[in-house]
Write an enzyme that holds these catalytic residues in place. Sequence first.
Site, mmCIF file in Angstrom:
data_model
loop_
_atom_site.group_PDB
_atom_site.id
_atom_site.type_symbol
_atom_site.label_atom_id
_atom_site.label_comp_id
_atom_site.label_asym_id
_atom_site.label_seq_id
_atom_site.Cartn_x
_atom_site.Cartn_y
_atom_site.Cartn_z
ATOM 1 N N LEU A 96 -5.560 -25.323 -56.162
ATOM 2 C CA LEU A 96 -4.555 -24.268 -56.258
ATOM 3 C C LEU A 96 -3.238 -24.866 -56.733
ATOM 4 C CD1 LEU A 96 -5.583 -22.615 -52.901
ATOM 5 C CD2 LEU A 96 -5.838 -21.565 -55.160
ATOM 6 N N HIS A 112 -10.879 -31.527 -45.289
ATOM 7 C CA HIS A 112 -11.341 -32.516 -46.280
ATOM 8 C C HIS A 112 -12.279 -33.500 -45.588
ATOM 9 C CE1 HIS A 112 -11.330 -34.867 -49.899
ATOM 10 N NE2 HIS A 112 -11.164 -35.949 -49.154
ATOM 11 N N GLU A 180 -20.917 -32.287 -38.540
ATOM 12 C CA GLU A 180 -21.262 -32.030 -37.127
ATOM 13 C C GLU A 180 -20.267 -32.670 -36.163
ATOM 14 O OE1 GLU A 180 -26.119 -31.679 -37.469
ATOM 15 O OE2 GLU A 180 -25.236 -33.482 -36.614
ATOM 16 N N GLU A 183 -15.782 -32.101 -38.829
ATOM 17 C CA GLU A 183 -15.247 -30.878 -39.461
ATOM 18 C C GLU A 183 -15.385 -29.643 -38.583
ATOM 19 O OE1 GLU A 183 -16.178 -30.227 -43.669
ATOM 20 O OE2 GLU A 183 -17.003 -32.237 -43.752
#
Length: 201
Positions: A96, A112, A180, A183
């Site tokens: 963006l 990320h 797992e 994130e």
Amino acid sequence: MNKAKIAVLVSGGGTNLQALIDANKSGIIKSGEIVLVISNKPDAYALERARKNSIEALVINNREYSSRADFEEKLIKEIDSRNIDIIVLAGFMCILTEKFTSHYPKKIINVHPALIPSFCGEGFYGLKVHEAALKKGVKVTGATVHFVNEIPDGGEIIMQKAVEVLDGDTPEVLQRRVMEQAEWIILPASVEKVANEIINK
Ligand code: GAR
């Protein structure tokens, strides 16, 4: 209780979106509510996850816009017409520009799949991040949740979590472990933190 309205931008499978939906249901995210999912890819499975949970799901296909500015204008129009407070990039694979990011200072959050400042910036997304980590031979990687500004992966860090790299890891195996163990935990926790700050402002 007043809740922050959350939009989630996706491009693919949407396991992070699922983690957010689950966290919303279980009360880990209690200060906000996911009200909108936008995918730039018409075939993203994430759209299905939204629909299954009665969350409005929109496709805004970047390929149908002649310029990035037009694409971002459409995103802004849809987001603003719903009075969204927080925008979460959960596997959203479009960079963006400042036109978009400056419209929502400290309101856009990205996850990320590495420990920023390692393996980040333009060209580092999805499996490529884990391929790069394995190529370098790092023994620890992880995930980072950060605010989004005009610099790719350059905004203020909100949370990070380390994950071990094991002998014999493939990019796919490492990706799954990072999801797992990092994130799916720090993304909902960060969203709750930011939502809580916004509603108590
Ligand atoms: C996740 O690993 C996310 O961190 C990564 O893409 C994957 C999306 O999976 N995002 C980036 O690389 C952004 N630079 P998901 O669609 O199952 O959530």
